[in-house]
Design a protein around this motif. Structure first.
Motif, PDB file in Angstrom:
ATOM      1  N   LYS A   1       0.832  -1.204   0.000  1.00  0.00           N
ATOM      2  CA  LYS A   1       0.000   0.000   0.000  1.00  0.00           C
ATOM      3  C   LYS A   1       0.873   1.264   0.000  1.00  0.00           C
ATOM      4  CE  LYS A   1      -3.841  -2.347   0.190  1.00  0.00           C
ATOM      5  NZ  LYS A   1      -4.925  -2.306   1.100  1.00  0.00           N
TER       6      LYS A   1
ATOM      7  N   LEU B   1      -0.249   4.957  -0.423  1.00  0.00           N
ATOM      8  CA  LEU B   1      -1.000   5.605   0.652  1.00  0.00           C
ATOM      9  C   LEU B   1      -0.098   6.215   1.721  1.00  0.00           C
ATOM     10  CD1 LEU B   1      -3.711   2.842   1.212  1.00  0.00           C
ATOM     11  CD2 LEU B   1      -3.854   4.859  -0.256  1.00  0.00           C
TER      12      LEU B   1
ATOM     13  N   GLN C   1      -1.402   1.582  -8.861  1.00  0.00           N
ATOM     14  CA  GLN C   1      -2.481   2.083  -8.010  1.00  0.00           C
ATOM     15  C   GLN C   1      -2.081   2.083  -6.539  1.00  0.00           C
ATOM     16  OE1 GLN C   1      -6.239   0.040  -8.339  1.00  0.00           O
ATOM     17  NE2 GLN C   1      -7.289   1.597  -7.142  1.00  0.00           N
ATOM     18  N   TYR C   2      -1.411   1.043  -6.071  1.00  0.00           N
ATOM     19  CA  TYR C   2      -1.013   0.936  -4.667  1.00  0.00           C
ATOM     20  C   TYR C   2       0.485   0.674  -4.470  1.00  0.00           C
ATOM     21  CZ  TYR C   2      -5.898   0.692  -3.222  1.00  0.00           C
ATOM     22  OH  TYR C   2      -7.209   0.987  -2.977  1.00  0.00           O
TER      23      TYR C   2
END
Length: 124
Positions: A74, A77, A90-91
């Motif tokens: 992740k 984030l 995306q992550y």
């Protein structure tokens, strides 16, 4: 020795000596920053997770012919003021092994954030 430890040993044994040293150094940084994570060989990488949640794994150490790197599941984030993370998925974000060693405190912070955000998703 449990099954995961055996699998990790077998995986490490197939690496060239210089790559193994890089992998072990990165794994040591992970273990020092966040003690007690679960470890296993998943997706041909030394993978770490919390609470046995392999779907939402935290990070993984990969070895290629060019070097070792640390992937954070992740990573997109995470707050990364040192700009260690690379990638545009995306992550997933990656930290090259050499940069991880040069910025141990910043990497430790990223790893702690990664555990805290293990199950978080992007809005929308």
């Amino acid at each position: 020795m449990n099954t995961s430890s055996h699998q990790i040993g077998v995986w490490l044994d197939q690496l060239p000596a210089d790559r193994r040293a890089e992998v072990e150094a990165l794994a040591g940084q992970v273990r020092a920053a966040v003690p007690g994570l679960d470890e296993a060989i998943k997706w041909n990488r030394l993978t770490f997770t919390a609470g046995g949640d392999w779907h939402h794994w935290v990070c993984a150490v990969a070895a290629t012919k060019h070097g070792a790197s640390l992937s954070l599941h992740k990573g997109a984030l995470l707050d990364d003021p040192e700009r260690l993370l690379t990638g545009d998925g995306q992550y997933l974000r990656t930290v090259p092994g050499a940069r991880a060693g040069e910025h141990a405190a910043a990497l430790a912070d990223l790893l702690r954030q990664a555990v805290d955000r293990q199950r978080d998703m992007l809005p929308g």
